[in-house]
Design an enzyme around this catalytic site. Sequence first.
Site, PDB file in Angstrom:
ATOM      1  N   SER A  68       0.840  -1.200   0.000  1.00 32.59           N
ATOM      2  CA  SER A  68       0.000   0.000   0.000  1.00 32.59           C
ATOM      3  C   SER A  68       0.872   1.247   0.000  1.00 32.59           C
ATOM      4  O   SER A  68       1.998   1.231   0.494  1.00 32.59           O
ATOM      5  CB  SER A  68      -0.891   0.017   1.237  1.00 32.59           C
ATOM      6  OG  SER A  68      -1.775  -1.067   1.212  1.00 32.59           O
TER       7      SER A  68
HETATM    8  N1  SAH Z   1      -1.262  -4.282   4.201  1.00 35.39           N
HETATM    9  C1  SAH Z   1      -0.442  -4.480   3.017  1.00 35.39           C
HETATM   10  C2  SAH Z   1      -1.296  -4.331   1.787  1.00 35.39           C
HETATM   11  C3  SAH Z   1      -1.261  -5.543   0.962  1.00 35.39           C
HETATM   12  S1  SAH Z   1      -2.379  -5.504  -0.404  1.00 35.39           S
HETATM   13  C4  SAH Z   1       0.725  -3.505   3.059  1.00 35.39           C
HETATM   14  O1  SAH Z   1       1.116  -3.134   4.133  1.00 35.39           O
HETATM   15  O2  SAH Z   1       1.250  -3.149   2.032  1.00 35.39           O
HETATM   16  C5  SAH Z   1      -3.728  -6.472   0.206  1.00 35.39           C
HETATM   17  C6  SAH Z   1      -3.436  -7.899   0.540  1.00 35.39           C
HETATM   18  O3  SAH Z   1      -4.676  -8.503   0.883  1.00 35.39           O
HETATM   19  C7  SAH Z   1      -2.852  -8.766  -0.589  1.00 35.39           C
HETATM   20  O4  SAH Z   1      -1.609  -9.250  -0.197  1.00 35.39           O
HETATM   21  C8  SAH Z   1      -3.883  -9.892  -0.738  1.00 35.39           C
HETATM   22  O5  SAH Z   1      -3.309 -11.168  -1.000  1.00 35.39           O
HETATM   23  C9  SAH Z   1      -4.580  -9.873   0.614  1.00 35.39           C
HETATM   24  N2  SAH Z   1      -5.921 -10.472   0.642  1.00 35.39           N
HETATM   25  C10 SAH Z   1      -6.892 -10.402  -0.303  1.00 35.39           C
HETATM   26  N3  SAH Z   1      -7.982 -11.078   0.101  1.00 35.39           N
HETATM   27  C11 SAH Z   1      -7.702 -11.569   1.347  1.00 35.39           C
HETATM   28  C12 SAH Z   1      -8.435 -12.356   2.287  1.00 35.39           C
HETATM   29  N4  SAH Z   1      -9.669 -12.786   2.068  1.00 35.39           N
HETATM   30  N5  SAH Z   1      -7.823 -12.679   3.458  1.00 35.39           N
HETATM   31  C13 SAH Z   1      -6.553 -12.278   3.727  1.00 35.39           C
HETATM   32  N6  SAH Z   1      -5.817 -11.541   2.871  1.00 35.39           N
HETATM   33  C14 SAH Z   1      -6.381 -11.177   1.697  1.00 35.39           C
END
Ligand code: SAH
Length: 218
Positions: A68
């Site tokens: 993010s």
């Molecule tokens: N918090 C992260 C953002 C990652 S993007 C950061 O600090 O950069 C969002 C993430 O959500 C992705 O890695 C994706 O695989 C995950 N995701 C999507 N659906 C999900 C679910 N149902 N349960 C857990 N993770 C999920």
Amino acid sequence: MSVTPGIGMTSQRTRARMVERLREQGIKDPAVLAVMGSIQRHVFLEEALQSRAYEDTPLPIGHGQTISSPLTVARSCELVYHGEPLERVLEIGGGCGYQAAVLSRLAKQVISLERIAKLVRQARLNLQQLRVTNVMMKVADGSHGYDKGAPYDAIVVAAAMPEIPRDLPRQLKTGGRLVAPVGNGSEQRLVMIEATADGFREQTMEAVKFVPLLSGVS
Ligand code: SAH
């Protein structure tokens, strides 16, 4: 310019400039700004992308996912943090662990759920490198939260939900807050739900852009 960790484009000074931009973009909470300035975002990226770590943009982390943007992370942290250390926080969508690291400095304990096992492995290594010890990263589909760890002071969702499932705000303590991107595709808004003594108070805020929440683990 050098991209060796700690100097040049990944230095403390570069992070200080990022914090300045976050302030200009409306982030006010001093604790959140201080933490954003202290967490090395480049540690969460592959070497080829490290020189871009402090730009205000999401960047690829593999497996079709992104880290993010600093503004996105700061904004959701600011919405759930109320000036005192949070006891327990749940993050849904841990990715490479960046936001979990930021939350680890605002909370006593962070549980972070991520559905892609390889990302969880990477996130654990990243967090180890920063000597973060109060984050538990779990391979799990977090669509319905994690009842076993409830109640939480805060729930931060990092992937867009078509709607917030009813069982999610129920995992909050009274006074606790949930922040989630709600919608699909290009129509997403940040929604905050606060658990009050008389029920849940919901607020819809700015338009946002997150990757979609998917079901199951992989
Ligand atoms: N918090 C992260 C953002 C990652 S993007 C950061 O600090 O950069 C969002 C993430 O959500 C992705 O890695 C994706 O695989 C995950 N995701 C999507 N659906 C999900 C679910 N149902 N349960 C857990 N993770 C999920």
